[in-house]
Motif scaffolding. Structure first.
Motif, short mmCIF file in Angstrom:
data_model
loop_
_atom_site.label_atom_id
_atom_site.label_comp_id
_atom_site.label_asym_id
_atom_site.label_seq_id
_atom_site.Cartn_x
_atom_site.Cartn_y
_atom_site.Cartn_z
N GLY A 1 0.81 -1.21 0.00
CA GLY A 1 0.00 0.00 0.00
C GLY A 1 0.84 1.26 0.00
N THR A 2 2.09 1.17 -0.46
CA THR A 2 3.02 2.30 -0.36
C THR A 2 3.73 2.57 -1.68
N TYR A 3 4.16 1.51 -2.38
CA TYR A 3 4.96 1.67 -3.59
C TYR A 3 4.19 1.16 -4.81
N ILE A 4 4.16 1.96 -5.85
CA ILE A 4 3.53 1.58 -7.11
C ILE A 4 4.58 0.93 -8.00
N ILE A 5 4.22 -0.20 -8.58
CA ILE A 5 5.11 -0.90 -9.51
C ILE A 5 4.61 -0.64 -10.93
N ALA A 6 5.51 -0.18 -11.80
CA ALA A 6 5.15 0.10 -13.19
C ALA A 6 6.24 -0.46 -14.10
N GLN A 7 5.93 -0.53 -15.41
CA GLN A 7 6.90 -1.06 -16.35
C GLN A 7 6.75 -0.37 -17.69
N ASN A 8 7.81 -0.42 -18.47
CA ASN A 8 7.77 -0.11 -19.90
C ASN A 8 8.91 -0.87 -20.55
N GLU A 9 9.21 -0.59 -21.79
CA GLU A 9 10.23 -1.35 -22.51
C GLU A 9 11.62 -1.16 -21.92
N GLU A 10 11.82 -0.08 -21.15
CA GLU A 10 13.15 0.17 -20.58
C GLU A 10 13.40 -0.67 -19.34
N GLY A 11 12.34 -1.08 -18.63
CA GLY A 11 12.54 -1.86 -17.43
C GLY A 11 11.39 -1.71 -16.45
N MET A 12 11.70 -1.86 -15.17
CA MET A 12 10.70 -1.80 -14.10
C MET A 12 10.96 -0.56 -13.24
N PHE A 13 9.85 0.05 -12.76
CA PHE A 13 9.95 1.26 -11.96
C PHE A 13 9.20 1.05 -10.64
N MET A 14 9.77 1.57 -9.55
CA MET A 14 9.09 1.60 -8.25
C MET A 14 8.88 3.06 -7.88
N ILE A 15 7.64 3.42 -7.55
CA ILE A 15 7.28 4.81 -7.27
C ILE A 15 6.71 4.91 -5.86
N ASP A 16 7.25 5.81 -5.07
CA ASP A 16 6.72 6.09 -3.73
C ASP A 16 5.49 6.97 -3.89
N GLN A 17 4.31 6.44 -3.61
CA GLN A 17 3.07 7.16 -3.90
C GLN A 17 2.94 8.44 -3.07
N HIS A 18 3.39 8.41 -1.80
CA HIS A 18 3.31 9.62 -0.97
C HIS A 18 4.22 10.70 -1.53
N ALA A 19 5.47 10.33 -1.87
CA ALA A 19 6.41 11.31 -2.41
C ALA A 19 5.91 11.86 -3.75
N ALA A 20 5.28 11.01 -4.56
CA ALA A 20 4.78 11.45 -5.85
C ALA A 20 3.70 12.50 -5.69
N GLN A 21 2.74 12.25 -4.80
CA GLN A 21 1.68 13.24 -4.64
C GLN A 21 2.17 14.49 -3.92
N GLU A 22 3.16 14.33 -3.05
CA GLU A 22 3.78 15.51 -2.44
C GLU A 22 4.32 16.44 -3.51
N ARG A 23 5.04 15.88 -4.49
CA ARG A 23 5.60 16.71 -5.56
C ARG A 23 4.50 17.39 -6.36
N ILE A 24 3.44 16.66 -6.69
CA ILE A 24 2.35 17.25 -7.46
C ILE A 24 1.71 18.40 -6.70
#
Length: 624
Positions: free
Chosen positions: A445-468
């Motif tokens: 319930g804390t880190y979002i996992i995403a992907q694209n052709e470059e690889g895998m990404f882990m995103i801290d959801q709290h830090a992401a919305q803080e920036r927004i």
């Protein structure tokens, strides 16, 4: 008989040595500065037992003329200053003429020098007295050997630290010389072991690879700019490479390593919210300027300087760093550590080769082509610049912004085309800063996992919305005309008499962030309206803002607005252990992609970490 008497030469030199020669590293500094001033292109330093047994400095500079040798060891004897004008236009590293006299008063010194590539001279000095002078064979340049440091001042040895500490000080000084004089080939040996060796290529990033290692060297960003008075060049590390103190922030003025609080502050302001609280960047910045604008004669070590037109230089440094970082993708990439020392050395040599070769090496590790599958409705990460700049921009939850731009309608076949109108003024269209990513899921319930052709990404959801939210609040706090909305029920705030007095002092600053307080008798205040951009549950936010004022004696309005935006974004963002729906996670990443700095939260913590496809395959031994 009077009480005042002139000190004898030897005692005066020992007293002066207390300021100039604090430790072995001080001797290294003074002798290397003399070598640089002599025009040397090769300087070798050899130390035994961290310099306490011996320090040898050899250079290929201009050498010392025979008639100048006795004067070179006298106090306040120098070839670099002749009048008052020279004193305030210093173009050399040394200028006081105290170094050699101070060193010879606390050690045994042997000097070999040659100024014409023919006849050399050898002199030996002990306790400030020349005990031997002979002719010798020597190459052009100077060789100074300092032995038995502090042999005649044993009290000074009490203040010398461990050999490890003293050698660290020497290494640090040589690192600074190498970074500030990249055209000189430096070599440092300790007990016959090479600690530093540079090529003299003139490339700062190559020297920093030697000093800080390949991990940082490959993540350096060059800066370059000038004004009428200053020229600033240097290398700055990406913000994921931070240290716990300012020691790795190297500032040079006209080749001299200096310490200056204001310029250090300018560097930190350039990184702004990209650095975690209490962490400092790795930078090396060289400043060229008219010597008349800097006074280096304000401290015995000559590290602290006084500058003219300091605000202009501060603004230039901050702007260059911001511009350099703005054009970078600052997502930290996780790499598998290399354990093979031979391979690490090979990587360093390859880096140096890449810097010197006109054609970049095309050799890349062979990776088995295995691309992840993406649904058809997920756009390719290879989005053109035009497409990226025209994607819609939305703001999450209560920060939704209406798109009021008219929709362009194509003319029908039977319609007469409208008369073309003058082009509208350019509009600041948000630019996508992050690649397209497909949301895979969520961890704890804390880190979002995403992907694209470059690889895998882990995103801290709290830090992401803080920036927004931070960028949203920061923009609106600074609006000249605040749009306010009346509160259905006014908020009443009660304070002590002392707190009320301090609030009165900061009424203007509070109004500057859109908070108008109305006296309500005694120490009470009434808030009847708040800016339209204020988050819901405004009472808690208002109390936090006022609390900030109560805990600060003086407030700078710009910093107050900045801190207020950070505080509001932090308190109103998604917390950890908060599970989101797939569409909420996708929307959050989309909004983050269009922020100006989507790489860190306002406190400098990373938002996104990347595992490249190649690194993932190495972890699972799919490639070796």
């Amino acid at each position: 008989m009077g009480k005042i008497q002139e000190l004898d030469r030897q005692l005066a030199n020992k007293i002066a040595a207390g300021e100039v020669v604090e430790r072995p590293a001080s001797v290294v500094k003074e002798l290397v500065e003399n070598a640089i001033d002599a025009g040397a292109t090769e300087i070798t330093v050899k130390v035994k037992e961290a310099g306490l047994v011996s320090i040898g400095v050899t250079d290929n500079g201009s050498g010392i003329l025979e008639e100048d040798i006795p004067l070179a060891f006298g106090r306040h004897a120098t070839s670099k200053i002749h009048n008052n004008h020279d004193l305030f236009h210093i173009r050399t590293l040394g200028f006081r003429g105290e170094a050699l006299a101070s060193i010879t008063s606390v050690s045994r010194v042997t000097l070999k020098t040659c100024a014409d590539n023919a006849v050399g001279h050898l002199v030996k000095i002990e306790n400030s007295d020349m005990i031997e002078k002979t002719l010798t064979r020597a190459k052009k340049g100077t060789e100074v050997l300092v032995e038995d440091l502090f042999y005649n001042t044993p009290a000074r040895l009490k203040y010398v630290k461990s050999l490890h500490t003293e050698l660290g000080k020497i290494t640090d000084i040589m690192n600074r010389f190498a970074m500030s004089h990249t055209h000189i080939r430096f070599k440092l040996e300790s007990d016959d072991k090479v600690l530093l060796q540079t090529t003299g290529s003139g490339r700062l990033n190559e020297v920093m690879a030697q000093v800080y290692g390949m991990t940082i060297a490959r993540d350096l960003i060059a800066i370059n700019g000038q004004t009428g008075d200053y020229e600033v060049t240097g290398e700055i590390a990406r913000p994921e490479h931070t240290r716990a103190n300012r020691h790795y922030m190297s500032l040079f003025i006209n080749g001299r390593y200096i310490k200056n609080f204001v310029l250090t502050k300018a560097i930190l302001e350039g990184y702004h919210t990209l650095l975690p609280i209490g962490r400092y960047p790795v930078v090396a910045i060289d400043i060229k300027m008219d010597p008349g604008l800097v006074d280096v004669n304000v401290h015995p070590t000559k590290q602290e300087v006084r500058l003219s037109k300091e605000p202009e230089l501060m603004e230039l440094i901050t702007r260059l760093i911001k511009e350099a970082l703005l054009g970078q993708s600052l997502i930290p990439e996780i790499t598998v550590p290399k354990k093979n020392k031979v391979l690490e050395k090979f990587e360093q040599q390859r880096f140096i080769y890449e810097q010197t070769s006109p054609v970049q090496s095309e050799d890349k590790p062979v990776v088995q082509e295995e691309k992840p599958h993406f649904p058809e409705n997920i756009a390719s990460p290879d989005v053109s610049q035009d497409e990226a700049q025209t994607r819609p921009f939305t703001v999450h939850e209560e920060m939704a912004v209406k798109d009021e731009k008219p929709v362009k309608r194509e003319a029908a076949d039977n319609e007469t085309p409208a008369v073309s109108e003058p082009p509208a003024e350019p509009v600041n269209v948000p630019v996508r800063k992050l690649p397209m990513m497909e949301v895979v899921g969520q961890v704890h319930g804390t880190y979002i996992i995403a992907q694209n052709e470059e690889g895998m990404f882990m995103i801290d959801q709290h830090a992401a919305q803080e920036r927004i939210k931070y960028e949203y609040f920061r923009e609106r706090i600074g609006l000249v005309e605040q749009q306010v909305q009346p509160l259905l029920v006014p908020i009443t705030l009660s304070f002590t008499r002392d707190e009320a007095l301090r609030i009165e002092k900061h009424r203007d600053e509070l109004a500057g962030v859109g908070l108008e307080l109305e006296s309500f008798g005694g120490s009470d205040y009434l808030v009847q309206a708040v800016p339209t951009w204020f988050p819901s549950h405004a009472e808690e936010t208002i109390k936090d803002i006022i609390e900030y004022c109560l805990t600060h004696q003086s407030i700078n309005l710009n910093k107050f607005r900045e801190d207020t935006a950070i505080m509001m974004s932090c308190k109103k963002s998604i917390k950890a252990n908060h599970y989101l729906r797939q569409e909420d996670m996708a929307r959050l990443l989309e909004e983050l992609a269009y922020t100006s700095e989507p790489y860190t939260c306002p406190h400098g913590r990373p938002i996104t970490i990347k595992y490249s496809t190649y690194e993932l395959e190495k972890i699972f031994k799919r490639v070796m």
